[in-house]
Design a protein around this motif. Structure first.
Motif, PDB file in Angstrom:
ATOM      1  N   ILE A 109      -2.461  -0.784   4.242  1.00  0.00           N
ATOM      2  CA  ILE A 109      -1.607   0.065   3.424  1.00  0.00           C
ATOM      3  C   ILE A 109      -2.105   1.502   3.538  1.00  0.00           C
ATOM      4  O   ILE A 109      -3.305   1.757   3.609  1.00  0.00           O
ATOM      5  CB  ILE A 109      -1.619  -0.414   1.954  1.00  0.00           C
ATOM      6  N   THR A 110      -1.173   2.444   3.587  1.00  0.00           N
ATOM      7  CA  THR A 110      -1.558   3.849   3.729  1.00  0.00           C
ATOM      8  C   THR A 110      -1.856   4.465   2.357  1.00  0.00           C
ATOM      9  O   THR A 110      -1.433   3.948   1.319  1.00  0.00           O
ATOM     10  CB  THR A 110      -0.442   4.661   4.398  1.00  0.00           C
ATOM     11  N   ASP A 111      -2.550   5.583   2.372  1.00  0.00           N
ATOM     12  CA  ASP A 111      -2.827   6.296   1.124  1.00  0.00           C
ATOM     13  C   ASP A 111      -1.534   6.762   0.466  1.00  0.00           C
ATOM     14  O   ASP A 111      -1.413   6.742  -0.764  1.00  0.00           O
ATOM     15  CB  ASP A 111      -3.743   7.495   1.391  1.00  0.00           C
ATOM     16  N   ALA A 112      -0.587   7.171   1.284  1.00  0.00           N
ATOM     17  CA  ALA A 112       0.699   7.614   0.741  1.00  0.00           C
ATOM     18  C   ALA A 112       1.415   6.472   0.036  1.00  0.00           C
ATOM     19  O   ALA A 112       2.011   6.658  -1.039  1.00  0.00           O
ATOM     20  CB  ALA A 112       1.574   8.180   1.865  1.00  0.00           C
ATOM     21  N   GLN A 113       1.341   5.284   0.620  1.00  0.00           N
ATOM     22  CA  GLN A 113       1.970   4.123  -0.015  1.00  0.00           C
ATOM     23  C   GLN A 113       1.257   3.759  -1.311  1.00  0.00           C
ATOM     24  O   GLN A 113       1.901   3.397  -2.305  1.00  0.00           O
ATOM     25  CB  GLN A 113       1.966   2.937   0.945  1.00  0.00           C
ATOM     26  N   ILE A 145      -4.148  -3.167  -8.694  1.00  0.00           N
ATOM     27  CA  ILE A 145      -5.433  -3.530  -8.093  1.00  0.00           C
ATOM     28  C   ILE A 145      -5.384  -3.301  -6.583  1.00  0.00           C
ATOM     29  O   ILE A 145      -6.330  -2.770  -5.987  1.00  0.00           O
ATOM     30  CB  ILE A 145      -5.792  -4.996  -8.413  1.00  0.00           C
ATOM     31  N   CYS A 146      -4.278  -3.677  -5.962  1.00  0.00           N
ATOM     32  CA  CYS A 146      -4.140  -3.529  -4.511  1.00  0.00           C
ATOM     33  C   CYS A 146      -4.175  -2.069  -4.063  1.00  0.00           C
ATOM     34  O   CYS A 146      -4.613  -1.769  -2.949  1.00  0.00           O
ATOM     35  CB  CYS A 146      -2.843  -4.179  -4.039  1.00  0.00           C
ATOM     36  N   VAL A 147      -3.701  -1.161  -4.922  1.00  0.00           N
ATOM     37  CA  VAL A 147      -3.694   0.251  -4.526  1.00  0.00           C
ATOM     38  C   VAL A 147      -4.895   1.009  -5.084  1.00  0.00           C
ATOM     39  O   VAL A 147      -4.995   2.226  -4.951  1.00  0.00           O
ATOM     40  CB  VAL A 147      -2.381   0.952  -4.956  1.00  0.00           C
ATOM     41  N   GLY A 148      -5.816   0.285  -5.715  1.00  0.00           N
ATOM     42  CA  GLY A 148      -7.038   0.908  -6.213  1.00  0.00           C
ATOM     43  C   GLY A 148      -6.872   1.681  -7.501  1.00  0.00           C
ATOM     44  O   GLY A 148      -7.680   2.567  -7.815  1.00  0.00           O
ATOM     45  N   ALA A 149      -5.844   1.347  -8.285  1.00  0.00           N
ATOM     46  CA  ALA A 149      -5.602   2.029  -9.556  1.00  0.00           C
ATOM     47  C   ALA A 149      -6.024   1.139 -10.721  1.00  0.00           C
ATOM     48  O   ALA A 149      -6.316  -0.053 -10.549  1.00  0.00           O
ATOM     49  CB  ALA A 149      -4.129   2.407  -9.675  1.00  0.00           C
ATOM     50  N   ASP A 150      -6.044   1.711 -11.914  1.00  0.00           N
ATOM     51  CA  ASP A 150      -6.526   1.021 -13.107  1.00  0.00           C
ATOM     52  C   ASP A 150      -5.365   0.374 -13.863  1.00  0.00           C
ATOM     53  O   ASP A 150      -4.532   1.076 -14.447  1.00  0.00           O
ATOM     54  CB  ASP A 150      -7.237   2.018 -14.017  1.00  0.00           C
ATOM     55  N   PRO A 151      -5.289  -0.952 -13.889  1.00  0.00           N
ATOM     56  CA  PRO A 151      -4.192  -1.613 -14.606  1.00  0.00           C
ATOM     57  C   PRO A 151      -4.411  -1.706 -16.110  1.00  0.00           C
ATOM     58  O   PRO A 151      -3.551  -2.228 -16.824  1.00  0.00           O
ATOM     59  CB  PRO A 151      -4.171  -3.013 -13.974  1.00  0.00           C
ATOM     60  N   THR A 152      -5.545  -1.216 -16.590  1.00  0.00           N
ATOM     61  CA  THR A 152      -5.815  -1.291 -18.034  1.00  0.00           C
ATOM     62  C   THR A 152      -5.369  -0.034 -18.777  1.00  0.00           C
ATOM     63  O   THR A 152      -5.454   0.011 -20.011  1.00  0.00           O
ATOM     64  CB  THR A 152      -7.318  -1.510 -18.302  1.00  0.00           C
TER      65      THR A 152
END
Length: 376
Positions: A109-113, A145-152
């Motif tokens: 996956i790209t950073d843009a995605q 989680i897949c894009v490295g963001a915080d789901p909380t």
């Protein structure tokens, strides 16, 4: 068995896909008004509607189900499916399931995605008063989680806690429990949120209790069996080797019961000789890529070897036969051999099922286990 009219058969087949479109957060198809007048009210309320409509399209150029699947065919199929997502799905339409399909592929996956998917998910929670399905929270937890963001902390909302709360609720249905368990496990394994083992135990116990002890399948309140069973197997696969959860081999026994009946031809089994899976309890059931994808993913995640002679044509061939060979939709997956109601949904499911197949062949475990398989 009660005779089903052609009209009822068409409505049930259409709603089968509508139900899973609702679960995965997609636009429903076709004549919503007609469906609302002929579908039970409880069902209509469970279906997520949109002002935009996806119309059935037709494609005849798909893979031959009889072709021999070589060792690298599924890898090529993944690459082609990912390429279709990358080139044909509008950026603002990408979802958490696209993120899973992409990040678990060799293409990645790209950073843009990543940025776009995070924005798309956050937009869904811009208004805190908006109602969401339990499966929406689970999908978005996995996607973030897949894009490295915080789901909380999504505009102040803790999606992990929402998924857990829905999953352990006394009135939770099989979807809330299944996807709550998958999302909570994904969160715990990635270090996101503060998921309690006790809550995971509750969801595992509740999911096991939802299995039909006579048939071995999981069935939802609308009578759908195959996709539901595939989803349950994917969730339980995360705990098959965990002695703290697999007390008295309860998970092993449940998985064995389900995999045995799913891969049986005839006598209540779902497997057909052509490698597709078909609901043995519905006279109007149709084979489709969504059911094949969910069961392929669930079976291989639980260690079932699909390369053995289970049927004349292996299930993997059947799933690959839905992939389009040419035109602008090359690499995408039809829902049935010649039609699709939501090409993005069918392609997402097929690609991440093939991702799971690839992971299982390489003994990498579950695509939802972010401790064993962290995001790079």
């Amino acid at each position: 068995m009660k005779k089903t009219t052609a009209k009822q058969s068409t409505l049930k087949m259409t709603f089968s896909f509508l139900l899973f479109s609702s679960i995965f957060g997609f636009t429903v198809v076709g004549n919503t008004q007609a469906q609302a007048t002929e579908t039970p009210t409880a069902v209509v309320q469970n279906v997520k509607t949109s002002t935009s409509k996806a119309h059935a399209t037709f494609t005849t150029s798909v893979k031959s189900i009889n072709q021999v699947v070589q060792a690298d065919d599924y890898a090529t199929a993944i690459t082609q499916g990912v390429n279709w997502i990358n080139t044909q799905v509008a950026a603002e339409k990408l979802t958490g399931w696209d993120a899973l399909a992409l990040v678990r592929s060799s293409t990645g996956i790209t950073d843009a995605q990543k940025t776009q998917i995070q924005t798309n998910i956050e937009t869904n929670y811009a208004d805190p008063s908006t109602q969401h399905q339990p499966t929406d929270y689970a999908r978005d937890v996995i996607g973030l989680i897949c894009v490295g963001a915080d789901p909380t902390n999504v505009n102040g909302q803790n999606l992990v806690q929402e998924a857990v709360t829905n999953g352990i609720a006394a009135d939770a249905d099989v979807y809330a429990v299944t996807y709550g368990l998958i999302a909570a496990t994904a969160a715990q394994s990635s270090g996101a949120g503060n998921v309690q083992t006790a809550d995971l135990q509750i969801m595992v116990t509740n999911l096991l209790g939802m299995q039909n002890s006579e048939t071995g399948y999981w069935t939802d309140q609308y009578g759908y069996t195959l996709d539901t069973t595939g989803m349950a197997l994917q969730a339980l696969a995360l705990y098959l080797g965990n002695d703290d959860f697999n007390t008295n081999n309860r998970i092993t026994d449940a998985v064995n019961s389900a995999t045995d009946v799913v891969t049986r031809i005839g006598d209540g089994g779902a497997l057909q000789d052509d490698g597709n899976f078909k609901d043995p309890f519905a006279s109007d059931a149709t084979t489709n890529s969504s059911s094949d994808a969910m069961l392929v993913a669930g079976l291989v995640a639980c260690g079932k070897n699909l390369s053995t002679a289970l049927s004349t044509i292996p299930p993997l061939n059947a799933l690959l036969s839905f992939q389009v060979l040419d035109g602008t939709d090359t690499g995408s997956f039809n829902w049935t051999a010649e039609t699709t109601y939501d090409r993005q949904l069918s392609t997402q499911q097929a690609v991440y099922a093939l991702d799971q197949y690839s992971y299982s062949v390489d003994n990498q475990g579950s695509i939802f286990d972010f401790a064993t398989n962290p995001i790079n």
